[in-house]
Design a protein around this motif. Structure first.
Motif, PDB file in Angstrom:
ATOM      1  N   LYS A   1      -0.005 -34.106  33.278  1.00 41.90           N
ATOM      2  CA  LYS A   1      -1.329 -34.557  33.740  1.00 41.90           C
ATOM      3  C   LYS A   1      -1.367 -36.083  33.854  1.00 41.90           C
ATOM      4  O   LYS A   1      -1.816 -36.639  34.864  1.00 41.90           O
ATOM      5  CB  LYS A   1      -2.371 -34.076  32.730  1.00 41.90           C
ATOM      6  CG  LYS A   1      -3.805 -34.359  33.093  1.00 41.90           C
ATOM      7  CD  LYS A   1      -4.681 -33.603  32.103  1.00 41.90           C
ATOM      8  CE  LYS A   1      -6.124 -33.606  32.515  1.00 41.90           C
ATOM      9  NZ  LYS A   1      -6.900 -32.586  31.815  1.00 41.90           N
TER      10      LYS A   1
ATOM     11  N   SER B   1     -16.814 -38.422  28.991  1.00 36.93           N
ATOM     12  CA  SER B   1     -15.795 -38.437  30.042  1.00 36.93           C
ATOM     13  C   SER B   1     -16.086 -37.468  31.187  1.00 36.93           C
ATOM     14  O   SER B   1     -15.356 -37.448  32.181  1.00 36.93           O
ATOM     15  CB  SER B   1     -14.425 -38.120  29.444  1.00 36.93           C
ATOM     16  OG  SER B   1     -14.443 -36.821  28.909  1.00 36.93           O
ATOM     17  N   SER B   2     -17.165 -36.678  31.046  1.00 39.45           N
ATOM     18  CA  SER B   2     -17.432 -35.715  32.115  1.00 39.45           C
ATOM     19  C   SER B   2     -17.862 -36.396  33.417  1.00 39.45           C
ATOM     20  O   SER B   2     -17.754 -35.805  34.494  1.00 39.45           O
ATOM     21  CB  SER B   2     -18.503 -34.723  31.674  1.00 39.45           C
ATOM     22  OG  SER B   2     -19.721 -35.380  31.445  1.00 39.45           O
TER      23      SER B   2
ATOM     24  N   THR C   1     -14.670 -37.008  35.233  1.00 40.00           N
ATOM     25  CA  THR C   1     -14.033 -35.701  35.474  1.00 40.00           C
ATOM     26  C   THR C   1     -14.653 -35.079  36.724  1.00 40.00           C
ATOM     27  O   THR C   1     -13.944 -34.631  37.630  1.00 40.00           O
ATOM     28  CB  THR C   1     -14.223 -34.757  34.270  1.00 40.00           C
ATOM     29  OG1 THR C   1     -13.631 -35.358  33.122  1.00 40.00           O
ATOM     30  CG2 THR C   1     -13.570 -33.412  34.512  1.00 40.00           C
TER      31      THR C   1
ATOM     32  N   GLY D   1     -20.417 -22.553  35.946  1.00 40.86           N
ATOM     33  CA  GLY D   1     -20.540 -23.364  34.729  1.00 40.86           C
ATOM     34  C   GLY D   1     -21.268 -24.658  35.020  1.00 40.86           C
ATOM     35  O   GLY D   1     -20.748 -25.527  35.715  1.00 40.86           O
ATOM     36  N   LEU D   2     -22.499 -24.736  34.508  1.00 42.36           N
ATOM     37  CA  LEU D   2     -23.317 -25.934  34.765  1.00 42.36           C
ATOM     38  C   LEU D   2     -23.445 -26.740  33.490  1.00 42.36           C
ATOM     39  O   LEU D   2     -24.539 -27.043  33.023  1.00 42.36           O
ATOM     40  CB  LEU D   2     -24.691 -25.512  35.288  1.00 42.36           C
ATOM     41  CG  LEU D   2     -24.656 -24.871  36.675  1.00 42.36           C
ATOM     42  CD1 LEU D   2     -25.922 -24.063  36.922  1.00 42.36           C
ATOM     43  CD2 LEU D   2     -24.480 -25.933  37.751  1.00 42.36           C
ATOM     44  N   GLY D   3     -22.304 -27.046  32.889  1.00 45.05           N
ATOM     45  CA  GLY D   3     -22.293 -27.879  31.694  1.00 45.05           C
ATOM     46  C   GLY D   3     -22.220 -29.341  32.091  1.00 45.05           C
ATOM     47  O   GLY D   3     -22.716 -29.731  33.148  1.00 45.05           O
TER      48      GLY D   3
ATOM     49  N   VAL E   1     -24.161 -18.911  31.933  1.00 42.12           N
ATOM     50  CA  VAL E   1     -24.671 -17.915  31.002  1.00 42.12           C
ATOM     51  C   VAL E   1     -25.812 -18.466  30.145  1.00 42.12           C
ATOM     52  O   VAL E   1     -26.573 -17.716  29.545  1.00 42.12           O
ATOM     53  CB  VAL E   1     -23.549 -17.378  30.075  1.00 42.12           C
ATOM     54  CG1 VAL E   1     -22.592 -16.481  30.852  1.00 42.12           C
ATOM     55  CG2 VAL E   1     -22.780 -18.511  29.399  1.00 42.12           C
TER      56      VAL E   1
ATOM     57  N   LEU F   1     -14.964 -21.862  31.280  1.00 41.04           N
ATOM     58  CA  LEU F   1     -13.840 -21.700  30.359  1.00 41.04           C
ATOM     59  C   LEU F   1     -12.530 -21.488  31.113  1.00 41.04           C
ATOM     60  O   LEU F   1     -12.532 -21.309  32.319  1.00 41.04           O
ATOM     61  CB  LEU F   1     -14.114 -20.501  29.440  1.00 41.04           C
ATOM     62  CG  LEU F   1     -15.478 -20.517  28.757  1.00 41.04           C
ATOM     63  CD1 LEU F   1     -15.692 -19.240  27.958  1.00 41.04           C
ATOM     64  CD2 LEU F   1     -15.612 -21.737  27.850  1.00 41.04           C
TER      65      LEU F   1
ATOM     66  N   ALA G   1     -13.088 -27.841  37.417  1.00 41.79           N
ATOM     67  CA  ALA G   1     -12.777 -28.680  36.262  1.00 41.79           C
ATOM     68  C   ALA G   1     -12.111 -27.941  35.110  1.00 41.79           C
ATOM     69  O   ALA G   1     -11.433 -28.557  34.292  1.00 41.79           O
ATOM     70  CB  ALA G   1     -14.060 -29.314  35.730  1.00 41.79           C
TER      71      ALA G   1
ATOM     72  N   ASN H   1      -9.965 -26.197  32.341  1.00 35.68           N
ATOM     73  CA  ASN H   1      -8.549 -26.262  31.992  1.00 35.68           C
ATOM     74  C   ASN H   1      -7.956 -24.858  32.020  1.00 35.68           C
ATOM     75  O   ASN H   1      -8.649 -23.886  31.723  1.00 35.68           O
ATOM     76  CB  ASN H   1      -8.387 -26.839  30.578  1.00 35.68           C
ATOM     77  CG  ASN H   1      -8.507 -28.346  30.563  1.00 35.68           C
ATOM     78  OD1 ASN H   1      -7.866 -29.047  31.364  1.00 35.68           O
ATOM     79  ND2 ASN H   1      -9.339 -28.865  29.673  1.00 35.68           N
TER      80      ASN H   1
HETATM   81  P1  NAD Z   1     -19.554 -27.731  28.726  1.00 31.86           P
HETATM   82  O1  NAD Z   1     -19.362 -26.970  27.475  1.00 31.86           O
HETATM   83  O2  NAD Z   1     -20.508 -28.867  28.769  1.00 31.86           O
HETATM   84  O3  NAD Z   1     -19.985 -26.734  29.927  1.00 31.86           O
HETATM   85  C1  NAD Z   1     -19.493 -25.451  30.101  1.00 31.86           C
HETATM   86  C2  NAD Z   1     -20.633 -24.610  30.683  1.00 31.86           C
HETATM   87  O4  NAD Z   1     -20.113 -23.342  31.072  1.00 31.86           O
HETATM   88  C3  NAD Z   1     -21.757 -24.342  29.693  1.00 31.86           C
HETATM   89  O5  NAD Z   1     -23.003 -24.683  30.289  1.00 31.86           O
HETATM   90  C4  NAD Z   1     -21.654 -22.839  29.421  1.00 31.86           C
HETATM   91  O6  NAD Z   1     -22.909 -22.243  29.176  1.00 31.86           O
HETATM   92  C5  NAD Z   1     -21.048 -22.338  30.708  1.00 31.86           C
HETATM   93  N1  NAD Z   1     -20.341 -21.057  30.600  1.00 31.86           N
HETATM   94  C6  NAD Z   1     -19.590 -20.588  29.565  1.00 31.86           C
HETATM   95  N2  NAD Z   1     -19.110 -19.367  29.872  1.00 31.86           N
HETATM   96  C7  NAD Z   1     -19.542 -19.059  31.104  1.00 31.86           C
HETATM   97  C8  NAD Z   1     -19.375 -17.936  31.959  1.00 31.86           C
HETATM   98  N3  NAD Z   1     -18.639 -16.891  31.608  1.00 31.86           N
HETATM   99  N4  NAD Z   1     -19.975 -17.967  33.174  1.00 31.86           N
HETATM  100  C9  NAD Z   1     -20.714 -19.027  33.544  1.00 31.86           C
HETATM  101  N5  NAD Z   1     -20.912 -20.113  32.784  1.00 31.86           N
HETATM  102  C10 NAD Z   1     -20.346 -20.133  31.580  1.00 31.86           C
HETATM  103  O7  NAD Z   1     -18.075 -28.209  29.155  1.00 31.86           O
HETATM  104  P2  NAD Z   1     -17.681 -29.343  30.207  1.00 31.86           P
HETATM  105  O8  NAD Z   1     -17.402 -30.605  29.471  1.00 31.86           O
HETATM  106  O9  NAD Z   1     -18.632 -29.332  31.353  1.00 31.86           O
HETATM  107  O10 NAD Z   1     -16.255 -28.795  30.676  1.00 31.86           O
HETATM  108  C11 NAD Z   1     -16.143 -27.684  31.566  1.00 31.86           C
HETATM  109  C12 NAD Z   1     -14.674 -27.321  31.717  1.00 31.86           C
HETATM  110  O11 NAD Z   1     -13.943 -28.436  32.212  1.00 31.86           O
HETATM  111  C13 NAD Z   1     -13.977 -26.918  30.412  1.00 31.86           C
HETATM  112  O12 NAD Z   1     -13.021 -25.922  30.693  1.00 31.86           O
HETATM  113  C14 NAD Z   1     -13.266 -28.181  29.988  1.00 31.86           C
HETATM  114  O13 NAD Z   1     -12.126 -27.921  29.199  1.00 31.86           O
HETATM  115  C15 NAD Z   1     -12.876 -28.753  31.334  1.00 31.86           C
HETATM  116  N6  NAD Z   1     -12.673 -30.210  31.321  1.00 31.86           N
HETATM  117  C16 NAD Z   1     -13.668 -31.043  30.913  1.00 31.86           C
HETATM  118  C17 NAD Z   1     -13.454 -32.421  30.900  1.00 31.86           C
HETATM  119  C18 NAD Z   1     -14.538 -33.383  30.465  1.00 31.86           C
HETATM  120  O14 NAD Z   1     -14.329 -34.587  30.610  1.00 31.86           O
HETATM  121  N7  NAD Z   1     -15.680 -32.927  29.978  1.00 31.86           N
HETATM  122  C19 NAD Z   1     -12.223 -32.947  31.324  1.00 31.86           C
HETATM  123  C20 NAD Z   1     -11.221 -32.065  31.759  1.00 31.86           C
HETATM  124  C21 NAD Z   1     -11.466 -30.691  31.760  1.00 31.86           C
END
Ligand code: NAD
Length: 353
Positions: free
Chosen positions: A67, A145-146, A149, A179-181, A203, A239, A259, A261
């Motif tokens: 990476k 960091s998001s 990302t 996934g709207l995190g 979810v 996830l 995004a 992993n």
């Molecule tokens: P987060 O936990 O803020 O968001 C994840 C979202 O996905 C949550 O809102 C959760 O409710 C939702 N979710 C979980 N299971 C679900 C499903 N089955 N269907 C629909 N939605 C679902 O995480 P994030 O920081 O936004 O990261 C998201 C992904 O990106 C992760 O896999 C993380 O490893 C990867 N990532 C994040 C970063 C970063 O800088 N944050 C960097 C590289 C990779």
């Protein structure tokens, strides 16, 4: 990763750390310092066994080398795991003991956040070592960091769109965000700014409420419906393992770029995607904006410089997709080849004969 023969995995160094007073058991894996000090986060997780912790750190540290190489960073690949339940075990003395182990490596390994560790933990670790990034803004860190990302994923998606439809834009395309995190929210904003239509799922009702309140034009569906929806691009942002033997046959999208992993549930899925004519932008290429953001801290964080680097994910993705066509391999294989090339070329420049 096979750990029957540790010397066969290609790692430079694996360090076992123990502090009986605090209950710390950690393993630091350094896969490669060919490009510079190894950078990768610390995962704090209740592994079932020491073997499981070791297997994970060996896999993850190798992944970080690839990476970081493709992100254009002068940093090698490493990762650490702390074996235990963070809710029960995490304490300032434990994190400090861990920090002293990181310090003892004299800069061969820089740590950062991962599953189970947070910005506040990095601030504690930093009391014992200089070799830590992903710190809070108050301590000169890059913060969340998001932000980059999501920016990097958007750039990778633009390159994939160009490869398939001829123009580097999502304008007029239907994009499914799963996934709207933290990342998914920023990504949704970039897509809407680019005049894409967004269909999304989460979810968590709070995430859905956020979308309704801030972007009422986004269509919300359930997760299974999103996979099978009439969309052009599918963006897994929840996830790992989103692409498996059930979801890939159901997909109607022509592009996958997101995004999350470890999107490929098992080896062979990249071939299944290619056979169905779906272009997969490798996850570790397009989601490198986060590591670019924390790596920038090592030089003293400058958001604009880091953003510029994350913008280059567009060029890297483009190069990988072309290489994949030229060499007749899936993009995931082309990405690995490009990373190995950079590690070998730059590694040669740094070798003292
Ligand atoms: P987060 O936990 O803020 O968001 C994840 C979202 O996905 C949550 O809102 C959760 O409710 C939702 N979710 C979980 N299971 C679900 C499903 N089955 N269907 C629909 N939605 C679902 O995480 P994030 O920081 O936004 O990261 C998201 C992904 O990106 C992760 O896999 C993380 O490893 C990867 N990532 C994040 C970063 C970063 O800088 N944050 C960097 C590289 C990779």
């Amino acid at each position: 990763t096979s750990i029957d023969d540790p010397s066969s995995t290609g790692h430079e160094q694996v360090v076992f750390c123990q502090d009986t007073q605090t209950g710390l058991r950690a393993i630091i894996g350094i896969y490669s310092t060919a490009l510079g000090p190894a950078l990768g986060g610390t995962r704090f997780y209740p592994y079932a066994s020491e073997e499981a912790a070791l297997a994970d750190v060996l896999d993850l540290s190798r992944g970080m080398a690839y990476k970081n190489a493709l992100a254009g960073l002068d940093l090698g690949g490493g990762k650490a795991v702390i074996w235990g339940d963070p809710d029960q075990l995490k304490s300032e003395p434990l994190l400090r003991a861990y920090g002293r182990f990181v310090e003892s490596l004299n800069g061969r390994y820089y740590t950062a956040c991962d599953v189970g560790t947070y910005v506040a933990d990095m601030d504690v670790i930093a009391r014992e070592t200089r070799y830590v990034t992903g710190r809070s803004v108050e301590h000169g860190g890059a913060g969340d960091s998001s932000v980059l990302t999501a920016w990097g994923v958007f750039q990778g998606m633009r390159a994939a769109a160009e490869h398939v439809w001829g123009a580097p834009t999502l304008n007029g395309r239907r994009v499914g965000v799963a996934g709207l995190g933290k990342v998914g929210k920023h990504l949704t904003r970039h897509l809407l700014d680019d005049h894409a239509e967004v269909v999304a799922t989460d979810v968590d009702p709070r995430a859905r409420e956020w979308v309704r309140a801030n972007h009422p034009q986004v269509e919300l569906v359930d997760a299974a419906a999103l996979v099978a929806a009439d969309i052009d691009v599918y963006a897994p942002c929840a996830l790992g393992g989103a692409l498996d033997d059930d979801t890939v046959p159901a997909l109607r999208a022509k592009v996958v770029a997101g995004a999350a992993n470890n999107q490929l549930a098992h080896p062979g899925i990249e071939k299944l995607l290619a056979d169905r004519g779906i272009l997969y932008a490798p996850d570790y290429v397009v989601n490198a904006g986060g590591v670019i953001q924390v790596a920038d801290e090592i030089e003293g964080f400058n958001f604009e410089r880091a953003k510029l680097r994350a913008t280059r994910i567009y060029d890297t993705t483009r190069q990988i997709l072309r290489l994949a066509d030229d060499e007749g391999v899936p993009p995931a294989v082309a990405a690995d080849r490009l990373a190995e090339r950079r590690m070998a070329e730059v590694g040669r420049l740094r070798t003292i004969h």
